[in-house]
Design an enzyme around this catalytic site. Structure first.
Site, PDB file in Angstrom:
ATOM      1  N   ASP A 208     -33.858 -28.709   3.405  1.00  0.00           N
ATOM      2  CA  ASP A 208     -34.761 -28.856   4.551  1.00  0.00           C
ATOM      3  C   ASP A 208     -34.273 -27.976   5.707  1.00  0.00           C
ATOM      4  OD1 ASP A 208     -36.986 -29.768   5.821  1.00  0.00           O
ATOM      5  OD2 ASP A 208     -36.164 -31.723   6.371  1.00  0.00           O
TER       6      ASP A 208
ATOM      7  N   ASN B  61     -35.724 -24.782   6.441  1.00  0.00           N
ATOM      8  CA  ASN B  61     -35.999 -23.337   6.292  1.00  0.00           C
ATOM      9  C   ASN B  61     -36.861 -22.823   7.441  1.00  0.00           C
ATOM     10  OD1 ASN B  61     -34.677 -23.452   3.867  1.00  0.00           O
ATOM     11  ND2 ASN B  61     -36.501 -23.235   2.588  1.00  0.00           N
TER      12      ASN B  61
ATOM     13  N   ARG C 292     -37.285 -24.190  10.469  1.00  0.00           N
ATOM     14  CA  ARG C 292     -36.573 -24.225  11.755  1.00  0.00           C
ATOM     15  C   ARG C 292     -35.535 -23.102  11.841  1.00  0.00           C
ATOM     16  NH1 ARG C 292     -35.557 -30.516  11.293  1.00  0.00           N
ATOM     17  NH2 ARG C 292     -36.517 -30.069   9.262  1.00  0.00           N
TER      18      ARG C 292
ATOM     19  N   SER D 282     -42.491 -30.647  -2.945  1.00  0.00           N
ATOM     20  CA  SER D 282     -42.884 -32.048  -3.122  1.00  0.00           C
ATOM     21  C   SER D 282     -44.387 -32.159  -3.354  1.00  0.00           C
ATOM     22  CB  SER D 282     -42.495 -32.857  -1.874  1.00  0.00           C
ATOM     23  OG  SER D 282     -43.380 -32.579  -0.804  1.00  0.00           O
TER      24      SER D 282
ATOM     25  N   ASN E 203     -46.086 -31.375  -0.247  1.00  0.00           N
ATOM     26  CA  ASN E 203     -46.033 -30.024   0.323  1.00  0.00           C
ATOM     27  C   ASN E 203     -47.338 -29.242   0.142  1.00  0.00           C
ATOM     28  OD1 ASN E 203     -42.486 -29.599  -0.362  1.00  0.00           O
ATOM     29  ND2 ASN E 203     -43.470 -30.049   1.600  1.00  0.00           N
TER      30      ASN E 203
ATOM     31  N   ARG F 291     -34.366 -39.145   6.066  1.00  0.00           N
ATOM     32  CA  ARG F 291     -35.310 -39.806   5.149  1.00  0.00           C
ATOM     33  C   ARG F 291     -35.263 -39.128   3.790  1.00  0.00           C
ATOM     34  NH1 ARG F 291     -38.603 -37.528   9.208  1.00  0.00           N
ATOM     35  NH2 ARG F 291     -39.392 -35.477   8.620  1.00  0.00           N
TER      36      ARG F 291
ATOM     37  N   GLU G 177     -24.618 -41.888  -2.932  1.00  0.00           N
ATOM     38  CA  GLU G 177     -24.100 -41.697  -1.584  1.00  0.00           C
ATOM     39  C   GLU G 177     -24.991 -40.659  -0.890  1.00  0.00           C
ATOM     40  OE1 GLU G 177     -21.549 -43.332  -0.193  1.00  0.00           O
ATOM     41  OE2 GLU G 177     -21.297 -44.493  -2.033  1.00  0.00           O
TER      42      GLU G 177
END
Ligand code: IPE
Ligand code: IPE
Ligand code: MG
Length: 239
Positions: A21, A23, A25, A66, A69, A189, A202
Site C-alpha cells: 500500500d 504506491n 502516495r 483486490s 480495486n 486494516r 502477527e
C-alpha cells in the site's frame, strides 16, 4: 549484501504476506503520476520477494489487486494490468529460474485475456517447481474466497464440514499457515485480505510507502516478528 546481525535466520516465519500500500502516495509526494508509483512498487515487489527467498522464507503472499480495486479509474486499472503482464511474463522469469513456484489466489480469469493467459502459463510452467512459493492475490478478496468455498462445498454435497475441510476449499489450501502480515503506508486494516488465514498471524504496519520498503526494511520487520510471543491461546512462553 550484509544481513542485519539481529536477524536470526533459524527463526524465520514460514509464510509472510504483504499488503502493498502507498504506491499512489509515494508518487504524489514526488509530484509523479500514480502510475509511476505502481511501477516503482512492482520493482519493490521483485527486490523484496527476492530477498525474502534469499533469506530462506518459504512462502510469500502478495496482495496485488483486490476485488475492490475495480472501483479505481479504468486508466489506472489498465495500467496495473499492463504492469502485471510484463512482470509475470518477463521480469519474474528470474524467480522461475530459481525454482520458484507461482501460485495465484483470486479469479484472474476476469482479467483481460492476454494477462489471464500469461498468468495461467506461468502457473503451469512452474507447477512442478519445488523451491519457494510466490502466491499472488490477483482479483482477490477474502469474502469472495470464503463464499466460493461455501458454494463448492454445497456443490460437493457436503452436509457439514470441519475447519480442516473448510480450509481445503480455500485458494491457500496447499500453503502453510500465514505467520506474518505486513501492510505498508500506515493504514490499520486488512481491506478484505486473508481473513480466515489471518486468524493467528502477527501484524506489522510500517509507515513507509511500499516502493520504499526494501531489503533492509524487510530484515527489520522480520526482527520485529522474532520478538513476538506467539501463544496460540496457551500460556507457555514461545521458544
Ligand atoms: C497499492 O498502492 C497498490 C494497489 C492497491 C494495487 P495504492 O495505489 O493503494 O496507493 P495509495 O494507497 O493510493 O497511496
Ligand atoms: C489494499 O489496498 C489492496 C491491495 C493492496 C491490492 P487498497 O489501497 O486498495 O485498500 P484501501 O482501499 O485503502 O482499503
Ligand atoms: Mg491504497
Amino acid at each position: 549484501m550484509k544481513i542485519n546481525k539481529k536477524l536470526n535466520l533459524e527463526k524465520l516465519p514460514t509464510h509472510i504476506a504483504f499488503i502493498i500500500d502507498g504506491n499512489g502516495r509515494w508518487a504524489k509526494k514526488r509530484e509523479l503520476p500514480r502510475s509511476m508509483g505502481h511501477k516503482a512498487g512492482m520493482q519493490t515487489v521483485m527486490t523484496t520477494v527476492q530477498h525474502a527467498f534469499d533469506l530462506g522464507i518459504k512462502v510469500v503472499s502478495i496482495y496485488a489487486f483486490s476485488t475492490e480495486n475495480w472501483n479505481r479509474p479504468k486508466k489506472e486499472v489498465d495500467y496495473l494490468f499492463e504492469l502485471f503482464e510484463q512482470y509475470i511474463k518477463t521480469d519474474m522469469q528470474k524467480l522461475y529460474d530459481q525454482n520458484v513456484k507461482l501460485m495465484v489466489m483470486g479469479d484472474y480469469t476476469k482479467f483481460p485475456k492476454s494477462l489471464a493467459d500469461s498468468i495461467a502459463k506461468a502457473i503451469e510452467d512452474t507447477k512442478d517447481h519445488t523451491g519457494p512459493i510466490l502466491n499472488l492475490g490477483l482479483n482477490y478478496g477474502s469474502q469472495d474466497e470464503i463464499v466460493r468455498a461455501v458454494n463448492h462445498i454445497i456443490q460437493d454435497g457436503q452436509q457439514s464440514v470441519t475447519k480442516e475441510i473448510f480450509t481445503s476449499y480455500l485458494y491457500t489450501k496447499d500453503l502453510p499457515p500465514l505467520d506474518f502480515i505486513i501492510r505498508t503506508s500506515g493504514e490499520l486494516r486488512l481491506s478484505n485480505f486473508m481473513l480466515w488465514q489471518a486468524a493467528y498471524s502477527e501484524f506489522l504496519f510500517p509507515k513507509l510507502h511500499w516502493p520504499d520498503f526494501k531489503e533492509k526494511q524487510l530484515e527489520k520487520a522480520l526482527i520485529a516478528f522474532q520478538k513476538r510471543n506467539r501463544r496460540f491461546g496457551a500460556i507457555k512462553e514461545s521458544k
